[in-house]
Scaffold this motif. Structure first.
Motif, short mmCIF file in Angstrom:
data_model
loop_
_atom_site.label_atom_id
_atom_site.label_comp_id
_atom_site.label_asym_id
_atom_site.label_seq_id
_atom_site.Cartn_x
_atom_site.Cartn_y
_atom_site.Cartn_z
N ALA A 60 0.81 -1.22 0.00
CA ALA A 60 0.00 0.00 0.00
C ALA A 60 0.85 1.27 0.00
O ALA A 60 0.57 2.22 0.71
N GLY A 61 1.92 1.26 -0.78
CA GLY A 61 2.75 2.46 -0.88
C GLY A 61 3.73 2.59 0.27
O GLY A 61 3.71 1.80 1.22
N ALA A 62 4.57 3.60 0.21
CA ALA A 62 5.65 3.77 1.18
C ALA A 62 5.15 3.94 2.61
O ALA A 62 5.81 3.54 3.57
N ASP A 63 3.96 4.55 2.77
CA ASP A 63 3.43 4.79 4.12
C ASP A 63 2.27 3.86 4.47
O ASP A 63 1.68 3.99 5.55
N GLY A 64 1.92 2.94 3.57
CA GLY A 64 0.82 2.02 3.84
C GLY A 64 -0.56 2.63 3.68
O GLY A 64 -1.56 2.00 4.03
N ARG A 65 -0.63 3.85 3.14
CA ARG A 65 -1.90 4.56 3.12
C ARG A 65 -2.45 4.80 1.71
O ARG A 65 -3.34 5.63 1.51
N MET A 66 -1.97 4.06 0.75
CA MET A 66 -2.37 4.26 -0.63
C MET A 66 -3.89 4.18 -0.80
O MET A 66 -4.49 4.97 -1.53
N LEU A 67 -4.52 3.23 -0.12
CA LEU A 67 -5.97 3.09 -0.18
C LEU A 67 -6.67 3.64 1.06
O LEU A 67 -7.82 4.06 0.98
N LEU A 68 -5.99 3.63 2.18
CA LEU A 68 -6.60 4.14 3.41
C LEU A 68 -7.04 5.59 3.27
O LEU A 68 -8.14 5.97 3.69
#
Length: 209
Positions: free
Chosen positions: A115-123
């Motif tokens: 989900a991207g570098a910060d884990g928030r791509m979908l969040l």
């Protein structure tokens, strides 16, 4: 797609605590095998489920057919297939694992967790788009790792006018995906040097009447 794991069970526990009268509209985004959608359907809810993976959609449809539960299951990206319908409950277990190669589009099985570098791509998209799909009094339940900044989730949901709080927490051992990028996570300060566990959180956000 992968089999339901600790995050699914934690979200299912939160789902079981929700008042869900028969006929309530429920949306399950990132349904995977359909475990949460089926849990809601067993309680008499009118359930729609969405997943971007063809294999997940086929699996969820097979599970719904096997259990003779009426769940509408669509292939698509988050809220795209549902238009402007509104819901009493939205469930979301999106990919949330920070990924070292964020510039690459996740492919294959990695779409279920990267989900991207910060884990928030979908969040971030869920926090932005879900509030408008909630009926008055409607609830969003989402689960993700503490590595993906729960405070950011709370901030975005509250900014959208929702009453939001962490309602469940659980520590689990690092799974194969996190172990494979353990050194990178430690360099970024997301894991302490001696830490060998990951915290999962469930966030509940309600659209106040």
């Amino acid at each position: 797609m992968y089999a339901p794991q600790d995050d699914t069970e934690l979200l299912a526990e939160a789902l079981r605590e929700e008042i869900l009268p028969p006929g309530s509209r429920v949306l399950d985004v990132g349904t995977g095998s359909g475990a949460l959608a089926l849990e809601a359907a067993r309680r008499g809810a009118e359930v729609t489920a969405v997943d971007v993976s063809r294999r997940a959609v086929w699996t969820a449809r097979l599970n719904a057919w096997t259990m003779r539960l009426p769940v509408r299951i669509h292939r698509g990206n988050l809220f795209g297939p549902v238009g402007d319908r509104t819901y009493d409950l939205i469930l979301a277990n999106p990919p949330y694992v920070p990924a070292p190669h964020a510039a690459r589009t996740p492919r294959g099985r990695s779409r279920a967790w990267d989900a991207g570098a910060d884990g928030r791509m979908l969040l971030d998209r869920i926090c932005r788009d879900a509030p408008a799909l909630l009926r008055p009094g409607g609830v969003l339940l989402t689960v993700h790792s503490a590595l993906s900044d729960p405070d950011r989730t709370l901030e975005l949901l509250r900014s959208a006018g929702l009453k939001a709080a962490v309602v469940r927490r659980r520590w689990i051992g690092l799974g194969p995906v996190l172990r494979s990028r353990e050194e990178w996570l430690r360099r970024r300060g997301l894991l302490e040097a001696s830490e060998d566990r990951e915290e999962l959180v469930v966030i509940r956000a309600e659209r106040v009447r």
